[in-house]
Design a protein around this motif. Structure first.
Motif, PDB file in Angstrom:
ATOM      1  N   TYR A 104       0.883  -1.300   0.186  1.00 36.73           N
ATOM      2  CA  TYR A 104      -0.033  -0.083  -0.022  1.00 36.73           C
ATOM      3  C   TYR A 104       0.907   1.257   0.015  1.00 36.73           C
ATOM      4  CZ  TYR A 104      -3.610   3.456   1.191  1.00 36.73           C
ATOM      5  OH  TYR A 104      -4.311   4.375   0.877  1.00 36.73           O
ATOM      6  N   ARG A 105       1.864   1.269   0.813  1.00 37.78           N
ATOM      7  CA  ARG A 105       2.631   2.498   1.122  1.00 37.78           C
ATOM      8  C   ARG A 105       3.632   2.718  -0.101  1.00 37.78           C
ATOM      9  NH1 ARG A 105       5.608   4.057   5.771  1.00 37.78           N
ATOM     10  NH2 ARG A 105       5.546   5.986   4.778  1.00 37.78           N
ATOM     11  N   GLN A 106       4.111   1.777  -0.928  1.00 30.23           N
ATOM     12  CA  GLN A 106       5.051   1.971  -1.904  1.00 30.23           C
ATOM     13  C   GLN A 106       4.153   2.328  -2.825  1.00 30.23           C
ATOM     14  OE1 GLN A 106       5.794   0.207  -4.809  1.00 30.23           O
ATOM     15  NE2 GLN A 106       7.950  -0.018  -4.779  1.00 30.23           N
ATOM     16  N   GLN A 107       3.167   1.481  -3.133  1.00 26.62           N
ATOM     17  CA  GLN A 107       2.306   1.732  -4.657  1.00 26.62           C
ATOM     18  C   GLN A 107       1.636   2.960  -4.749  1.00 26.62           C
ATOM     19  OE1 GLN A 107       0.738  -2.152  -5.995  1.00 26.62           O
ATOM     20  NE2 GLN A 107       2.615  -3.380  -5.171  1.00 26.62           N
ATOM     21  N   LEU A 108       1.044   3.106  -3.491  1.00 26.70           N
ATOM     22  CA  LEU A 108       0.239   4.496  -3.688  1.00 26.70           C
ATOM     23  C   LEU A 108       0.521   5.661  -2.923  1.00 26.70           C
ATOM     24  CD1 LEU A 108      -3.114   2.596  -2.873  1.00 26.70           C
ATOM     25  CD2 LEU A 108      -2.483   3.198  -4.885  1.00 26.70           C
ATOM     26  N   GLU A 109       2.088   5.375  -2.369  1.00 28.22           N
ATOM     27  CA  GLU A 109       2.752   6.635  -1.839  1.00 28.22           C
ATOM     28  C   GLU A 109       2.242   6.965  -0.712  1.00 28.22           C
ATOM     29  OE1 GLU A 109       3.381   9.663  -4.894  1.00 28.22           O
ATOM     30  OE2 GLU A 109       4.794   8.447  -6.212  1.00 28.22           O
ATOM     31  N   GLY A 110       1.686   6.101   0.235  1.00 30.19           N
ATOM     32  CA  GLY A 110       0.700   6.555   1.345  1.00 30.19           C
ATOM     33  C   GLY A 110       1.915   6.860   2.396  1.00 30.19           C
ATOM     34  N   GLU A 111       1.357   7.626   3.338  1.00 29.37           N
ATOM     35  CA  GLU A 111       2.135   8.220   4.484  1.00 29.37           C
ATOM     36  C   GLU A 111       1.954   7.119   5.711  1.00 29.37           C
ATOM     37  OE1 GLU A 111       3.975  10.686   4.777  1.00 29.37           O
ATOM     38  OE2 GLU A 111       3.654  11.245   2.703  1.00 29.37           O
ATOM     39  N   PRO A 112       2.796   7.049   6.647  1.00 30.49           N
ATOM     40  CA  PRO A 112       2.480   6.012   7.726  1.00 30.49           C
ATOM     41  C   PRO A 112       1.291   5.884   8.448  1.00 30.49           C
ATOM     42  CG  PRO A 112       4.722   7.300   7.981  1.00 30.49           C
ATOM     43  CD  PRO A 112       4.031   7.853   6.939  1.00 30.49           C
ATOM     44  N   GLU A 113       0.542   7.256   8.705  1.00 32.79           N
ATOM     45  CA  GLU A 113      -0.604   7.134   9.253  1.00 32.79           C
ATOM     46  C   GLU A 113      -1.906   6.619   8.229  1.00 32.79           C
ATOM     47  OE1 GLU A 113       0.330  11.359   7.935  1.00 32.79           O
ATOM     48  OE2 GLU A 113       1.452   9.848   9.075  1.00 32.79           O
ATOM     49  N   ASP A 114      -1.311   6.516   6.974  1.00 31.71           N
ATOM     50  CA  ASP A 114      -2.546   5.868   6.283  1.00 31.71           C
ATOM     51  C   ASP A 114      -2.731   4.331   6.364  1.00 31.71           C
ATOM     52  OD1 ASP A 114      -2.869   8.226   4.891  1.00 31.71           O
ATOM     53  OD2 ASP A 114      -1.343   7.976   3.241  1.00 31.71           O
ATOM     54  N   CYS A 115      -1.558   3.775   7.282  1.00 31.10           N
ATOM     55  CA  CYS A 115      -1.668   2.211   7.429  1.00 31.10           C
ATOM     56  C   CYS A 115      -1.228   2.088   8.797  1.00 31.10           C
ATOM     57  CB  CYS A 115      -0.426   1.792   6.545  1.00 31.10           C
ATOM     58  SG  CYS A 115      -0.868   0.615   5.206  1.00 31.10           S
ATOM     59  N   ILE A 116      -2.177   1.784   9.683  1.00 33.64           N
ATOM     60  CA  ILE A 116      -1.822   1.588  11.062  1.00 33.64           C
ATOM     61  C   ILE A 116      -2.342   0.230  11.620  1.00 33.64           C
ATOM     62  CG2 ILE A 116      -2.557   2.487  13.341  1.00 33.64           C
ATOM     63  CD1 ILE A 116      -3.060   5.262  11.914  1.00 33.64           C
ATOM     64  N   TYR A 117      -1.338  -0.303  12.490  1.00 37.20           N
ATOM     65  CA  TYR A 117      -1.541  -1.756  12.975  1.00 37.20           C
ATOM     66  C   TYR A 117      -1.820  -1.473  14.447  1.00 37.20           C
ATOM     67  CZ  TYR A 117      -0.612  -6.682  13.598  1.00 37.20           C
ATOM     68  OH  TYR A 117      -0.590  -8.035  14.008  1.00 37.20           O
ATOM     69  N   VAL A 118      -2.932  -1.945  15.035  1.00 40.42           N
ATOM     70  CA  VAL A 118      -3.154  -1.740  16.403  1.00 40.42           C
ATOM     71  C   VAL A 118      -3.396  -3.146  17.083  1.00 40.42           C
ATOM     72  CG1 VAL A 118      -4.969  -0.712  18.016  1.00 40.42           C
ATOM     73  CG2 VAL A 118      -4.677   0.143  15.381  1.00 40.42           C
TER      74      VAL A 118
END
Length: 396
Positions: A104-118
């Motif tokens: 997600y973060r590489q292909q869509l250039e997402g920021e860390p807060e776009d992808c969160i593991y809780v």
């Protein structure tokens, strides 16, 4: 017959899904206590959500029925090796294959807060990959706080309010811990708590103006527990049906409503299906997209009309659905350069069937599907500026 802009534009219109995915992993819940129970005794909230979504009745952990291997497989869309390492002074492990977070973060250039593991507080976290093309630059934001599932969900709800991540992964560990204690009442009570927390999460999604009608919820387990013939609920780790058979629930604007599917599906299919929602390429994934959980593409069809001139070509593919062989009939009004090809739902060409100049008249070709997996495809024909297409379903 109306002409469409192009086959790629037409087909890509069918792969538009919700923009957010919220995932919940309930560690170690046995299927017989979740959707394997016809009464849904311990999961009434998820049973209610299922009325708006889809259950996969044949979802399995097909390899290692313990958490340290199954969670990485759920992340990666494939069974991945894990390696020991020391990270930030703590002994831990990392996956050798990229994870959905990294895709997600590489292909869509997402920021860390776009992808969160809780998850709850742990002194050391299992890590995503150090893959050359992905790796730490594309890891998710980890929120490891609290001591039980209720704390974890409180953190997840706070994160939704503050960040609205596109990909939110929530890990609930208490069911497995209770199961290992061998206390049936506590084990089933922890399932009920997890169920109620999923219910609260779904209500939050449905009432949030950013997530509402724009978010897919996916719920599964990493493994089950021994069935009664193999030691009972207190343990897990072998290949008995109790350990392998796990739950899968999906709900959201693009998910079929009130469905129970019986396609055989496995853990690697989980992340690959989530990647499909984001139109990501899970390059190292070995799973398959669970096409059967999604609504018919016509419900989301968006096409662009540019003319009302009659088409110079007609197309008919049969039988449909088909098991192995599909016959493709088309008729040309005049000699033309023809391309017939098979495409997936993302508009990617799978196979070129015809690409040559053909005379006017009727033509028949055969598609042999031995090398294809069960799912929905498009057969498209382009004759000059005219394009015709037909959706076909392959069933094994």
């Amino acid at each position: 017959m109306k002409i469409l802009l192009s086959v790629i534009l037409l087909i890509s219109a069918f792969s538009v899904y919700a923009q957010n995915v919220v995932i919940v992993i309930i560690d170690g819940a046995r299927y017989s206590e979740t959707f394997g129970d016809p009464e849904r005794t311990f999961v009434p909230n998820m049973a209610e959500i299922a009325e708006e979504g889809t259950i996969c009745d044949e979802f399995y952990n097909d390899q290692y029925t313990f958490t340290s291997r199954a969670i990485p497989a759920l992340w990666c869309g494939t069974w991945t090796d894990v390696r020991d390492t020391t990270y930030n002074g703590q002994n831990t492990q990392y996956t050798t294959m990229p994870t959905i977070f990294e895709y997600y973060r590489q292909q869509l250039e997402g920021e860390p807060e776009d992808c969160i593991y809780v998850l709850k507080y742990l002194t050391s976290l299992w890590l995503p990959s150090f893959h050359d093309d992905y790796g730490p630059w594309y890891w998710p934001m980890f929120v490891s706080e609290g001591r039980d599932d209720s704390d974890v969900m409180d953190n997840a709800l706070r994160i939704i309010d503050e960040h609205h991540p596109a990909l939110l992964w929530v890990y609930l560990a208490d069911v497995d811990h209770a199961g290992h204690q061998g206390d049936w009442d506590d084990y089933t009570h922890k399932i009920q708590i997890a169920d109620s927390l999923v219910g609260v999460l779904w209500d939050t999604i449905q009432s949030d103006p950013i997530y509402q009608d724009n978010t897919t919820l996916l719920v599964t387990n990493d493994h089950g527990r021994h069935d009664d013939q193999h030691g009972g609920f207190s343990g897990h780790g072998d290949d008995c049906d109790g350990c392998r058979h796990i739950m899968f629930l999906a709900a959201g604007p693009d998910i079929r409503e009130g469905e129970i599917t019986r396609y055989y599906r496995t853990i690697p299919d989980f992340a690959v299906t989530a990647c499909e929602i984001f139109s990501l390429d899970p390059e190292e994934g070995t799973g398959e997209v669970m096409e059967e959980i999604f609504k018919e593409e016509e419900e989301n069809e968006v096409t662009t009309e540019i003319s009302t001139l009659p088409s110079s070509v007609s197309l008919n593919a049969f039988p449909n659905p088909f098991n192995n062989t599909c016959h493709i009939n088309f008729e040309l009004q005049h000699e033309n350069q023809i391309k017939v090809a098979l495409y997936d739902l993302q508009g990617r060409e799978i196979e070129s069937i015809v690409n040559q100049s053909l005379s006017a008249g009727k033509h028949t070709y055969t598609l042999n599907a031995d090398h294809l997996t069960t799912g929905i495809y498009f057969i498209a024909i382009k004759a000059g500026n005219d394009v015709e297409q037909q959706k076909v379903m392959l069933l094994r």
